[in-house]
Design an enzyme around this catalytic site. Structure first.
Site, PDB file in Angstrom:
ATOM      1  N   HIS A  36       0.856  -1.485  -0.398  1.00  0.00           N
ATOM      2  CA  HIS A  36       0.051  -0.011  -0.125  1.00  0.00           C
ATOM      3  C   HIS A  36       0.822   1.142  -0.202  1.00  0.00           C
ATOM      4  O   HIS A  36       1.357   1.550   0.923  1.00  0.00           O
ATOM      5  CB  HIS A  36      -0.880   0.059   1.313  1.00  0.00           C
ATOM      6  CG  HIS A  36      -1.548   1.548   1.505  1.00  0.00           C
ATOM      7  ND1 HIS A  36      -3.143   0.953   1.312  1.00  0.00           N
ATOM      8  CD2 HIS A  36      -1.813   2.507   1.126  1.00  0.00           C
ATOM      9  CE1 HIS A  36      -3.764   2.321   1.538  1.00  0.00           C
ATOM     10  NE2 HIS A  36      -3.037   3.099   0.967  1.00  0.00           N
TER      11      HIS A  36
ATOM     12  N   HIS B 140       1.607   5.214  -1.916  1.00  0.00           N
ATOM     13  CA  HIS B 140       0.827   6.080  -2.668  1.00  0.00           C
ATOM     14  C   HIS B 140       2.257   6.962  -3.311  1.00  0.00           C
ATOM     15  O   HIS B 140       3.095   8.043  -2.828  1.00  0.00           O
ATOM     16  CB  HIS B 140       0.131   7.890  -1.556  1.00  0.00           C
ATOM     17  CG  HIS B 140      -0.443   6.935  -0.972  1.00  0.00           C
ATOM     18  ND1 HIS B 140      -1.731   7.168  -1.581  1.00  0.00           N
ATOM     19  CD2 HIS B 140      -1.095   6.597   0.011  1.00  0.00           C
ATOM     20  CE1 HIS B 140      -3.247   6.568  -0.791  1.00  0.00           C
ATOM     21  NE2 HIS B 140      -2.195   5.805  -0.174  1.00  0.00           N
TER      22      HIS B 140
ATOM     23  N   ARG C 246       1.947   8.809  -5.578  1.00  0.00           N
ATOM     24  CA  ARG C 246       2.242  10.783  -6.230  1.00  0.00           C
ATOM     25  C   ARG C 246       2.170  10.230  -7.465  1.00  0.00           C
ATOM     26  O   ARG C 246       2.034   9.442  -9.226  1.00  0.00           O
ATOM     27  CB  ARG C 246       2.376  11.744  -5.702  1.00  0.00           C
ATOM     28  CG  ARG C 246       2.392  11.924  -3.859  1.00  0.00           C
ATOM     29  CD  ARG C 246       0.765  12.059  -3.685  1.00  0.00           C
ATOM     30  NE  ARG C 246       0.947  12.119  -2.444  1.00  0.00           N
ATOM     31  CZ  ARG C 246      -0.512  10.841  -1.847  1.00  0.00           C
ATOM     32  NH1 ARG C 246      -1.573  10.672  -2.075  1.00  0.00           N
ATOM     33  NH2 ARG C 246      -0.678  11.881   0.148  1.00  0.00           N
TER      34      ARG C 246
ATOM     35  N   ASN D 121      -5.292   6.808  -6.099  1.00  0.00           N
ATOM     36  CA  ASN D 121      -6.263   8.008  -6.027  1.00  0.00           C
ATOM     37  C   ASN D 121      -5.442   9.615  -6.085  1.00  0.00           C
ATOM     38  O   ASN D 121      -4.746  10.700  -5.797  1.00  0.00           O
ATOM     39  CB  ASN D 121      -6.447   9.281  -4.038  1.00  0.00           C
ATOM     40  CG  ASN D 121      -5.021   8.789  -3.609  1.00  0.00           C
ATOM     41  OD1 ASN D 121      -4.058   8.013  -3.083  1.00  0.00           O
ATOM     42  ND2 ASN D 121      -5.064   8.812  -2.111  1.00  0.00           N
TER      43      ASN D 121
ATOM     44  N   HIS E 107      -4.275  -0.557   6.082  1.00  0.00           N
ATOM     45  CA  HIS E 107      -4.499   0.491   6.928  1.00  0.00           C
ATOM     46  C   HIS E 107      -4.940   0.340   8.275  1.00  0.00           C
ATOM     47  O   HIS E 107      -5.643   1.589   9.454  1.00  0.00           O
ATOM     48  CB  HIS E 107      -3.473   1.571   7.421  1.00  0.00           C
ATOM     49  CG  HIS E 107      -5.445   2.423   6.092  1.00  0.00           C
ATOM     50  ND1 HIS E 107      -6.424   2.293   6.542  1.00  0.00           N
ATOM     51  CD2 HIS E 107      -4.588   3.102   5.012  1.00  0.00           C
ATOM     52  CE1 HIS E 107      -6.893   3.832   5.182  1.00  0.00           C
ATOM     53  NE2 HIS E 107      -6.238   3.365   4.174  1.00  0.00           N
TER      54      HIS E 107
ATOM     55  N   LEU F 217      -5.536   9.419   7.859  1.00  0.00           N
ATOM     56  CA  LEU F 217      -6.294   8.746   8.220  1.00  0.00           C
ATOM     57  C   LEU F 217      -6.186   6.911   7.651  1.00  0.00           C
ATOM     58  O   LEU F 217      -5.560   6.703   6.223  1.00  0.00           O
ATOM     59  CB  LEU F 217      -7.212   9.546   6.932  1.00  0.00           C
ATOM     60  CG  LEU F 217      -7.676  10.669   7.772  1.00  0.00           C
ATOM     61  CD1 LEU F 217      -8.024  11.361   6.467  1.00  0.00           C
ATOM     62  CD2 LEU F 217      -8.502  10.661   9.148  1.00  0.00           C
TER      63      LEU F 217
ATOM     64  N   ASP G 269       1.178   2.840   3.457  1.00  0.00           N
ATOM     65  CA  ASP G 269       0.543   4.126   3.306  1.00  0.00           C
ATOM     66  C   ASP G 269       1.533   4.990   3.206  1.00  0.00           C
ATOM     67  O   ASP G 269       1.213   6.262   4.194  1.00  0.00           O
ATOM     68  CB  ASP G 269      -0.512   4.293   4.507  1.00  0.00           C
ATOM     69  CG  ASP G 269      -2.219   5.077   4.146  1.00  0.00           C
ATOM     70  OD1 ASP G 269      -1.684   5.711   3.037  1.00  0.00           O
ATOM     71  OD2 ASP G 269      -2.595   5.267   4.611  1.00  0.00           O
TER      72      ASP G 269
ATOM     73  N   ALA H 100      -4.235  14.766   5.271  1.00  0.00           N
ATOM     74  CA  ALA H 100      -3.997  13.374   6.146  1.00  0.00           C
ATOM     75  C   ALA H 100      -2.999  12.875   5.210  1.00  0.00           C
ATOM     76  O   ALA H 100      -3.081  12.270   4.063  1.00  0.00           O
ATOM     77  CB  ALA H 100      -5.370  13.167   5.958  1.00  0.00           C
TER      78      ALA H 100
HETATM   79  O1  DOR Z   1      -3.357   9.570   5.483  1.00  0.00           O
HETATM   80  C1  DOR Z   1      -3.933   9.312   4.171  1.00  0.00           C
HETATM   81  N1  DOR Z   1      -3.035   9.807   3.117  1.00  0.00           N
HETATM   82  N2  DOR Z   1      -4.962   8.137   4.155  1.00  0.00           N
HETATM   83  C2  DOR Z   1      -5.440   8.041   3.416  1.00  0.00           C
HETATM   84  O2  DOR Z   1      -6.028   7.076   3.011  1.00  0.00           O
HETATM   85  C3  DOR Z   1      -4.658   8.675   2.416  1.00  0.00           C
HETATM   86  C4  DOR Z   1      -3.832   9.457   2.402  1.00  0.00           C
HETATM   87  C5  DOR Z   1      -3.208   9.632   0.839  1.00  0.00           C
HETATM   88  O3  DOR Z   1      -3.519   9.785  -0.313  1.00  0.00           O
HETATM   89  O4  DOR Z   1      -2.393  11.378   0.953  1.00  0.00           O
HETATM   90 ZN    ZN Z   2      -3.128   5.316   1.492  1.00  0.00          ZN
END
Ligand code: DOR
Ligand code: ZN
Length: 364
Positions: A25, A27, A29, A53, A186, A238, A266, A282
């Site tokens: 998991h 990110h 970007r 996302n 998470h 989150l 995450d 977050a």
């Molecule tokens: O804290 C978080 N940040 N939780 C998520 O689910 C998304 C993530 C983000 O893409 O910044």
């Molecule tokens: Zn995430």
């Protein structure tokens, strides 16, 4: 006496060897940030499940292929790095999308964000009932459903959102789709741990298709670290950090040897400006030192021996991937974390433990 000796011996362990890890998991970007983040992350992980996302979100195989190529373009020459792509579940995701995703061979899951749950989740699913046929198609295709498990109803306290999600959404979902492979991402509560450990089908047989990822930050910190002695925006993520009893339950699960719990960082970088403002984003950036942070967490209860399977075996089994060949050496030795990392366009990100030390170090 015997137990004391084993614990003391584990505490004294200075070097360990673990399987080369993957992150289930992450990110990464896009844009210029991608070019700075991929070199950092790929120095630790050989494969990462890449979250979709973006803005706009990755909703089609074509978009995922293009994003994958941008990631590969950002990978340092000669480095063996393999992005495992995901699609973003929207109300418009169709059975045809699922069939195409499976046929593509590059999509490893479909990420479900309840609309409004977190960063760039506005295009998320608004009604579970309406996506029923698509979930059945995923069940048939054996394509995992990756869930951000929080309800978004404004009357539910933010610290209860995961617990309410499990009761209202996840339990019925699992009974309805017993063969659907699900990752509750998470996890942050003892309730989530209990749910994964006791998940059963309607006939009472164990359901082994439901697993969970656990982040390093949820293993190391509780909500006091976010809210005591001032507000700490770089500890805001989150699902939000919970009370200490939940952290201890997560740590017990991660080190239990149960293959349904595995690594998902995450790691979610935001610029310092986006974090240190009146409405901060977050996300916690751990990509700079993910394995070292997990090592610290496991070592804190004398269970560094459980790290290798958590990072290099269990997630791979769930996703039907062969374990990596390589071995990584870690040593218990303090090192200073930089204050920030540059991610392009005059932006910096504040890493977890910025300006402080981490007690385990990965050897090159
Ligand atoms: O804290 C978080 N940040 N939780 C998520 O689910 C998304 C993530 C983000 O893409 O910044
Ligand atoms: Zn995430």
């Amino acid at each position: 006496m015997h137990t004391y000796f084993i614990l003391k011996f584990a505490y004294m362990t200075k070097h360990i060897y673990i399987r080369s890890p993957d992150d289930f998991h992450h990110h990464l970007r896009d844009g210029e940030a991608l070019n700075h983040l991929v070199p950092i992350v790929s120095s630790t992980f050989r494969r990462v499940i890449v979250m979709p996302n973006l803005n706009p979100p990755v909703t089609s195989v074509t978009q995922a292929l293009e994003y994958r190529q941008r990631i590969l373009n950002a990978t340092p020459v000669g480095r063996d790095f393999c992005p495992l792509m995901t699609l973003y579940f929207t109300n418009k995701t169709s059975i045809e999308d699922i069939i195409a995703a499976k046929a593509s061979g590059i999509i490893y899951g479909v990420k479900l964000y309840p609309a409004g749950a977190t960063t760039n989740s506005d295009s998320g699913v608004t009604s579970m009932a309406s996506i029923e046929p698509v979930l059945s198609a995923m069940e048939d295709a054996k394509l995992p459903l990756l869930i951000h498990g929080e309800v978004t109803d404004s009357d539910v306290d933010i610290f209860d959102r995961e617990i309410v999600f499990i009761e209202r959404v996840l339990k019925p979902l699992v009974l309805q789709h017993p063969h659907l492979k699900i990752v509750l991402e998470h996890i942050t509560t003892k309730n989530a741990v209990d749910f994964i450990q006791t998940c059963t089908n309607a006939d009472g047989t164990p359901n082994l298709n439901v697993a969970a990822t656990i982040t390093a930050h949820h293993l190391l910190y509780n909500r006091n670290h976010l809210l005591c002695s001032g507000l700490h925006p770089h500890m805001y993520c989150l699902p939000v950090l919970k009370r200490e009893s939940h952290r201890l339950a997560l740590l017990a699960a991660a080190t239990s040897g149960d293959p349904h719990f595995f690594l998902g960082t995450d790691s979610a970088p935001h610029s310092i400006a986006q974090k240190e403002c009146s409405v901060g984003c977050a996300g916690i950036f751990t990509g700079h030192a993910a394995i070292e942070l997990y090592a610290e967490a496991f070592d804190s209860i004398g269970r560094i021996d459980a790290l290798s399977d958590f990072v290099g075996v269990f997630g791979q089994q769930f996703y039907n991937l062969p374990p990596n060949e390589g071995i990584v050496e870690l040593v218990r030795e303090d090192w200073a974390v930089p204050d920030s990392y540059y991610i392009g366009k005059n932006c910096h990100v504040r890493p977890l433990r910025a300006g402080d030390v981490i007690r385990w170090k990965r050897l090159p």
